[in-house]
Design an enzyme around this catalytic site. Structure first.
Site, PDB file in Angstrom:
ATOM      1  N   ARG A  43      39.852  45.389 -11.178  1.00  0.00           N
ATOM      2  CA  ARG A  43      41.186  45.078 -10.670  1.00  0.00           C
ATOM      3  C   ARG A  43      41.604  46.175  -9.693  1.00  0.00           C
ATOM      4  O   ARG A  43      40.978  47.232  -9.607  1.00  0.00           O
ATOM      5  CB  ARG A  43      42.224  44.913 -11.800  1.00  0.00           C
ATOM      6  CG  ARG A  43      42.055  45.663 -13.060  1.00  0.00           C
ATOM      7  CD  ARG A  43      42.211  47.155 -12.959  1.00  0.00           C
ATOM      8  NE  ARG A  43      43.436  47.545 -12.267  1.00  0.00           N
ATOM      9  CZ  ARG A  43      43.597  48.663 -11.599  1.00  0.00           C
ATOM     10  NH1 ARG A  43      42.583  49.534 -11.510  1.00  0.00           N
ATOM     11  NH2 ARG A  43      44.724  48.959 -11.008  1.00  0.00           N
ATOM     12  N   GLY A  44      42.656  45.897  -8.957  1.00  0.00           N
ATOM     13  CA  GLY A  44      43.054  46.769  -7.865  1.00  0.00           C
ATOM     14  C   GLY A  44      42.760  46.061  -6.562  1.00  0.00           C
ATOM     15  O   GLY A  44      41.623  45.628  -6.324  1.00  0.00           O
ATOM     16  N   ALA A  45      43.770  45.912  -5.716  1.00  0.00           N
ATOM     17  CA  ALA A  45      43.640  45.078  -4.521  1.00  0.00           C
ATOM     18  C   ALA A  45      42.448  45.441  -3.640  1.00  0.00           C
ATOM     19  O   ALA A  45      41.662  44.555  -3.268  1.00  0.00           O
ATOM     20  CB  ALA A  45      44.946  45.129  -3.725  1.00  0.00           C
ATOM     21  N   GLN A 185      47.652  49.530 -17.674  1.00  0.00           N
ATOM     22  CA  GLN A 185      46.760  50.159 -16.695  1.00  0.00           C
ATOM     23  C   GLN A 185      47.095  51.635 -16.483  1.00  0.00           C
ATOM     24  O   GLN A 185      46.210  52.429 -16.164  1.00  0.00           O
ATOM     25  CB  GLN A 185      46.823  49.416 -15.355  1.00  0.00           C
ATOM     26  CG  GLN A 185      46.296  47.999 -15.404  1.00  0.00           C
ATOM     27  CD  GLN A 185      47.426  46.981 -15.544  1.00  0.00           C
ATOM     28  OE1 GLN A 185      48.444  47.261 -16.184  1.00  0.00           O
ATOM     29  NE2 GLN A 185      47.258  45.810 -14.955  1.00  0.00           N
ATOM     30  N   ASP A 226      49.731  45.536  -3.543  1.00  0.00           N
ATOM     31  CA  ASP A 226      48.773  44.431  -3.509  1.00  0.00           C
ATOM     32  C   ASP A 226      48.958  43.556  -2.279  1.00  0.00           C
ATOM     33  O   ASP A 226      48.027  42.890  -1.849  1.00  0.00           O
ATOM     34  CB  ASP A 226      48.905  43.592  -4.780  1.00  0.00           C
ATOM     35  CG  ASP A 226      48.307  44.302  -5.978  1.00  0.00           C
ATOM     36  OD1 ASP A 226      47.166  44.000  -6.331  1.00  0.00           O
ATOM     37  OD2 ASP A 226      48.980  45.184  -6.537  1.00  0.00           O
TER      38      ASP A 226
END
Length: 334
Positions: A43-45, A185, A226
């Protein structure tokens, strides 16, 4: 520290297991990449865009047919709706595929994915320098939300890249990390990164941020993004918007750090940003066990939108956008 590895094969660090276990998972198809992205294993843009790019390169080795690659790319681009880096990376690789003869497509797509990876790592370093220079003071305490570090990018991180730069120059007094409910997170990933790098870190419950800011202990709030709309509205992990309101109330700079791949100039405003809804179980349960009465309804957006008037500055690899207006955004990105 890295979220992915590529040597002709693709491996991702399963972030669902951190901080308890470091397990690398080999990704062998676009379908598997979609499942891992949707399931928050990665995850993470910025980094989900990179994973999608590498997955598409892998598919080209199996079948370089353009219509096949376009179908795989469409599935990847739709894995998560809010982060614009994902469709951006897929679009770039599909353009390379269209411009490359079929026998050479697999090699060309792998090279394009590697180039994206290098560019993101370089962008992280540049943003770290620019963000650290923007923040004044010899000893700074910084509050962040969610995870915008090496686990979310192809480099040292966006928001955490700035924190790392402050630490390297001897200007970081303390990193405060919000836990980032409901998937934690901040507690699981940001605190883990900080410990790995020897950063002085203090974890707090999301609801304690107001008290911390009111105490005067925080000199800046630094977050990732994001998607950033053409007017400067910022979509980031849910809980970011109230931090921006609190930062303004207590006259604390609110800094957004994101690469140019996170900007969506085709999206006119924050109201046009699609916001992903996550499963109700993320809120109803903790560690797989119910924490509320059966049948309780759940509101679980993955992101919220912070309007530009609450953002002190946006840092990207091309410069610092301040004040945050559509005009200034266009000027820096031009």
């Amino acid at each position: 520290m890295a979220a992915l590895r590529w040597d002709g094969k693709l491996f991702v660090l399963d972030q669902r297991l951190l901080p308890w276990e470091e397990r690398w998972v080999e990704v062998s198809s676009a379908e598997q990449a979609v499942e891992l992205i949707r399931g928050l294993a990665v995850r993470g843009a910025p980094v989900i865009g990179l994973v999608a790019a590498y997955a598409l390169a892998l598919e080209a080795h199996k079948n370089p047919d353009l219509s096949y690659l376009e179908a795989q790319g469409q599935a990847l681009a739709q894995a998560r709706p809010t982060a614009v880096n994902l469709p951006h990376a897929v679009s770039l690789l599909l353009q390379v595929a269209r411009e490359t003869p079929e026998p050479e497509r697999a090699k060309a797509l792998a090279a394009a994915a590697e180039a994206l990876h290098r560019a993101d790592a370089e962008a992280c370093l540049r943003m770290a320098q620019l963000g650290a220079a923007f923040l004044s003071g010899p000893s700074l305490s910084v509050l962040t939300h969610c995870n915008a570090g090496a686990l979310a990018t192809g480099g040292v991180g966006t928001a955490l890249g700035v924190v790392r730069a402050l630490h390297a120059s001897g200007r970081l007094h303390r990193l405060y990390a919000c836990e980032a409910r409901p998937v934690l997170q901040g507690a699981r990933l940001t605190a883990w990164e900080a410990v790995q790098d020897g950063l002085p870190v203090t974890l707090l419950a999301d609801g304690a941020a107001g008290s911390l800011l009111a105490s005067g202990a925080v000199h800046a709030v630094v977050v990732g993004a994001d998607r950033i709309a053409a007017d400067g509205s910022v979509a980031n992990k849910v809980g970011t918007y109230p931090l921006a309101v609190l930062a303004q109330r207590h006259r604390v700079p609110f800094l957004v750090v994101a690469p140019t791949t996170t900007f969506d100039l085709a999206c006119p405003s924050g109201a046009a940003i699609p916001i992903e809804s996550r499963p109700a179980a993320e809120v109803r349960e903790c560690a797989g066990r119910a924490v509320t009465a059966e049948g309780v309804g759940v509101f679980n957006p993955a992101f919220d939108v912070t309007p530009p008037e609450l953002v002190t500055a946006i840092v990207c690899e091309r410069g610092v956008i301040a004040p945050v207006t559509g005009e200034n955004l266009q000027r820096v990105l031009a």
